[in-house]
Motif scaffolding. Structure first.
Motif, PDB file in Angstrom:
ATOM      1  N   LEU A  54      33.497  45.313  29.233  1.00 32.46           N
ATOM      2  CA  LEU A  54      32.606  46.366  29.735  1.00 32.46           C
ATOM      3  C   LEU A  54      32.167  46.087  31.171  1.00 32.46           C
ATOM      4  O   LEU A  54      32.048  47.009  31.984  1.00 32.46           O
ATOM      5  N   VAL A  55      31.916  44.828  31.474  1.00 31.49           N
ATOM      6  CA  VAL A  55      31.539  44.465  32.847  1.00 31.49           C
ATOM      7  C   VAL A  55      32.682  44.779  33.804  1.00 31.49           C
ATOM      8  O   VAL A  55      32.469  45.307  34.903  1.00 31.49           O
ATOM      9  N   LEU A  90      25.761  43.090  34.504  1.00 32.56           N
ATOM     10  CA  LEU A  90      26.116  44.282  35.277  1.00 32.56           C
ATOM     11  C   LEU A  90      25.435  44.291  36.640  1.00 32.56           C
ATOM     12  O   LEU A  90      24.300  43.838  36.776  1.00 32.56           O
ATOM     13  N   ASN A  96      35.061  47.027  33.334  1.00 34.36           N
ATOM     14  CA  ASN A  96      35.174  48.490  33.429  1.00 34.36           C
ATOM     15  C   ASN A  96      34.128  49.079  34.370  1.00 34.36           C
ATOM     16  O   ASN A  96      34.365  50.090  35.031  1.00 34.36           O
ATOM     17  N   SER A  97      32.969  48.438  34.420  1.00 31.84           N
ATOM     18  CA  SER A  97      31.878  48.957  35.256  1.00 31.84           C
ATOM     19  C   SER A  97      32.192  48.858  36.741  1.00 31.84           C
ATOM     20  O   SER A  97      31.516  49.481  37.565  1.00 31.84           O
ATOM     21  N   LYS A  98      33.207  48.075  37.093  1.00 30.85           N
ATOM     22  CA  LYS A  98      33.562  47.891  38.503  1.00 30.85           C
ATOM     23  C   LYS A  98      34.540  48.948  39.004  1.00 30.85           C
ATOM     24  O   LYS A  98      34.915  48.934  40.181  1.00 30.85           O
ATOM     25  N   ILE A 127      28.011  53.923  29.174  1.00 32.98           N
ATOM     26  CA  ILE A 127      28.187  53.097  27.978  1.00 32.98           C
ATOM     27  C   ILE A 127      27.004  53.350  27.050  1.00 32.98           C
ATOM     28  O   ILE A 127      25.849  53.156  27.440  1.00 32.98           O
ATOM     29  N   PRO A 176      32.856  54.532  36.864  1.00 32.55           N
ATOM     30  CA  PRO A 176      32.595  53.886  35.571  1.00 32.55           C
ATOM     31  C   PRO A 176      31.960  54.859  34.584  1.00 32.55           C
ATOM     32  O   PRO A 176      31.078  55.647  34.952  1.00 32.55           O
ATOM     33  N   THR A 235      26.700  50.576  39.332  1.00 36.16           N
ATOM     34  CA  THR A 235      27.229  51.175  38.110  1.00 36.16           C
ATOM     35  C   THR A 235      26.105  51.836  37.325  1.00 36.16           C
ATOM     36  O   THR A 235      24.917  51.621  37.603  1.00 36.16           O
ATOM     37  N   LYS A 236      26.485  52.646  36.348  1.00 36.84           N
ATOM     38  CA  LYS A 236      25.495  53.315  35.511  1.00 36.84           C
ATOM     39  C   LYS A 236      24.866  52.312  34.551  1.00 36.84           C
ATOM     40  O   LYS A 236      25.534  51.408  34.048  1.00 36.84           O
ATOM     41  N   ARG A 237      23.596  52.517  34.298  1.00 37.61           N
ATOM     42  CA  ARG A 237      22.936  51.667  33.316  1.00 37.61           C
ATOM     43  C   ARG A 237      23.388  52.048  31.912  1.00 37.61           C
ATOM     44  O   ARG A 237      23.492  53.238  31.599  1.00 37.61           O
ATOM     45  N   PRO A 238      23.651  51.080  31.052  1.00 38.36           N
ATOM     46  CA  PRO A 238      24.009  51.413  29.670  1.00 38.36           C
ATOM     47  C   PRO A 238      22.804  51.995  28.943  1.00 38.36           C
ATOM     48  O   PRO A 238      21.654  51.760  29.328  1.00 38.36           O
TER      49      PRO A 238
END
Length: 580
Positions: free
Chosen positions: A116-117, A151, A119-121, A128, A125, A156-159
């Motif tokens: 997931l980390v 993260l 993917n966040s890059k 999540i 993104p 990136t977006k916050r989960p």
């Protein structure tokens, strides 16, 4: 502090939440997780990835996960969550069943986190969503905290963690640790029905300490729903709201939130609004509407209802005051910038008087000096509070704060600490920098944090430098060119000058006194070679020149490099940036 036009928006927030896509996507994922893996074996979670949709991670509750594990365990007894600790809360406790379930699947969860980390890059993104019901929701909460640590939230977006009927995951210290991360609280949404007994299961069985909530709670009943972030109110509801049908509920079967969500989407609020007709106070009216919606009170008001409303008004007012304080912080920062600008003007005016702002302030002979003292106190109070706040934050959040404020802190320290030193020695102080001295702690910490940051940058630069390139030596060109308007790199420079003056004023120099004076001379020479001091130290009326004039009366050695510098126009070359 007066808060006008108070209004609690929990009812409106609740209706917005139940109509939002992420909530329904999360519940659908939980139902899919049961269908794919009814007993949550062999995998703890199910990952749902659909094009142009959020990634949803749904955690399940393996059978028997609760047996003999209803208590809280100390963070000293498990790893992976040290980043949450801070100075005020070095230890916290987590629900034993949740942390053991987390640890038993650690390797799988680590792979998921890393994925997931990574993917966040990506350039775009996806959102999540991490979800779970009952104990699966508790593990989802722990995993989200762990994921947040990895993260880069600026890129990136916050989960979003959405739990259904999950027990509170930790104690008051965990709550305080999480709340120190200013942006994390909004990542957690916990949905609880008054018909679902499972969220309260640890409240009655926990004997080692009280569990405490964090995040936003959507409290639901047959009458409606409302959102709340007030931890005290939420804790009370976990204890007091208890339906008879929930007492015999099997936690492993899971309460069905799907129908509740659908009912709430369709529910009309006209009956609730009728019940608050005639209420002239908007905050009280909105609180009553929330209590009716979540089934805490009936439409027939009683003394108990009035007491609860009064209590909630206090809760809401306290939260509103805190929000008001937070909004005032930006104004306070702007005020500090204005104070610093005034000190810059004062510094320039002192130079015009051929004395330097340190010595002008030390004499305290003008009205402007009194004004400077006022600004100095306000700036010191602000930065002392800011540094204390950083100290109390978890290491991760504190480090982020330091990066943003570090160089502003350097300018503050370089400008204001000399003024504090002037007051200290004017009042007869000695040994400012030693253990016996009185250097304020926040100056020391700001200096240490800056040095840590500079060492990191230096190391990073060395690692990226090509082998054939020669590393820079000595001060940079820009530092030499701008030395005329610079501050001393060492904010304690004037304390060193004062100590050197004290040695000369005592008379009858001992061998140790002469050694200390020579050390100070060497310190000044090294500072000059690195363009680390302001040329204002050479102004005719400065304390440094007072020291030099005394030191030059037969004490300085004839071979001294500083002596040669002072005799042969060194100060003029230095101010022009031509000294090498």
């Amino acid at each position: 502090m007066t808060i006008q036009n108070q209004f609690s928006s929990g009812l409106e927030s609740g209706n917005f939440v139940v109509n939002s896509d992420p909530v329904h996507q999360a519940w659908c994922a939980i139902e899919q997780q049961r269908q794919v893996n009814p007993n949550a074996e062999p995998s703890l979670y199910n990952e749902i990835i659909q094009p142009e949709n959020p990634i949803v991670i749904a955690f399940g509750t393996p059978p028997g996960s609760l047996h003999g594990q209803e208590g809280l365990v100390s963070s000293k007894d498990f790893a992976h969550f040290e980043f949450l600790c801070n100075k005020s809360n070095p230890v916290f406790s987590i629900n034993e069943a949740a942390i053991k379930l987390f640890q038993s699947h650690y390797n799988d969860l680590l792979l998921l986190k890393n994925k997931l980390v990574e993917n966040s890059k990506s350039k775009t993104p996806p959102l999540i969503i991490i979800t779970g019901q009952f104990l699966g929701g508790s593990v989802a909460t722990l995993f989200t905290l762990w994921l947040l640590e990895g993260l880069n939230l600026s890129k990136t977006k916050r989960p979003l963690c959405i739990t259904f009927g999950s027990p509170l995951v930790g104690d008051e210290h965990l709550q305080k640790c999480v709340l120190e991360f200013s942006t994390w609280k909004s990542c957690f949404l916990h949905i609880v029905s008054d018909q679902d007994h499972t969220p309260k299961i640890f409240m009655s069985q926990n004997t080692t300490g009280a569990s405490k909530p964090f995040g936003t709670f959507l409290l639901c009943s047959a009458s409606g729903c409302a959102c709340s972030e007030d931890p005290d109110f939420i804790s009370e509801q976990f204890v007091t709201t208890n339906s008879p049908s929930a007492q015999t509920q099997d936690p492993n079967l899971g309460f069905s939130y799907g129908q509740i969500l659908e009912d709430l989407k369709r529910k009309a609020l006209c009956n609730i609004f009728k019940s608050i007709e005639g209420q002239s106070h908007p905050l009280q009216a909105s609180i009553i509407a929330q209590l009716l919606a979540i089934g805490v009170v009936s439409q027939q008001q009683s003394q108990d209802t009035d007491n609860l409303v009064r209590k909630m008004k206090k809760h809401e007012t306290k939260l509103l005051i805190q929000k008001k304080k937070n909004s005032d912080s930006d104004k306070k920062l702007n005020d500090m910038k204005i104070h610093m600008a005034y000190l810059e003007w004062y510094k320039k005016d002192a130079k015009r008087q051929n004395i330097g702002y340190y010595d002008l302030y030390r004499k305290m002979g003008h009205q402007s000096d009194i004004k400077v003292n006022e600004y100095k106190k306000k700036l010191m109070n602000y930065w002392e509070d800011s540094v204390t706040e950083v100290e109390n934050k978890p290491q991760l959040e504190g480090a982020h704060f330091r990066v943003r404020w570090l160089y502003a802190g350097r300018n503050y320290r370089g400008m204001v600490e000399p003024l504090h030193i002037a007051d200290y020695y004017k009042d007869g102080g000695k040994n400012y920098q030693t253990d016996a001295g009185k250097r304020p702690k926040h100056f020391t910490l700001l200096e240490e944090w800056l040095q840590e940051k500079q060492e990191q940058e230096k190391k990073k630069k060395q690692e990226t430098q090509k082998q054939e390139e020669k590393p820079e030596s000595g001060p940079s060109k820009s530092k030499r060119e701008n030395v005329g308007s610079s501050l001393n790199d060492d904010s304690c420079f004037w304390a060193r000058v004062e100590e050197a003056l004290i040695l000369l004023e005592n008379g009858g120099l001992t061998t140790d006194d002469k050694r200390k004076l020579k050390e100070f001379e060497d310190y000044v020479w090294n500072a000059l070679k690195n363009y680390a001091v302001s040329p204002e130290i050479f102004l005719k009326k400065s304390s440094f020149m007072k020291w030099w004039n005394e030191y030059n009366k037969g004490i300085v050695e004839s071979s001294s490099l500083l002596l040669d510098f002072m005799k042969n126009g060194g100060p003029r070359e230095y101010e022009a940036g031509k000294f090498t």
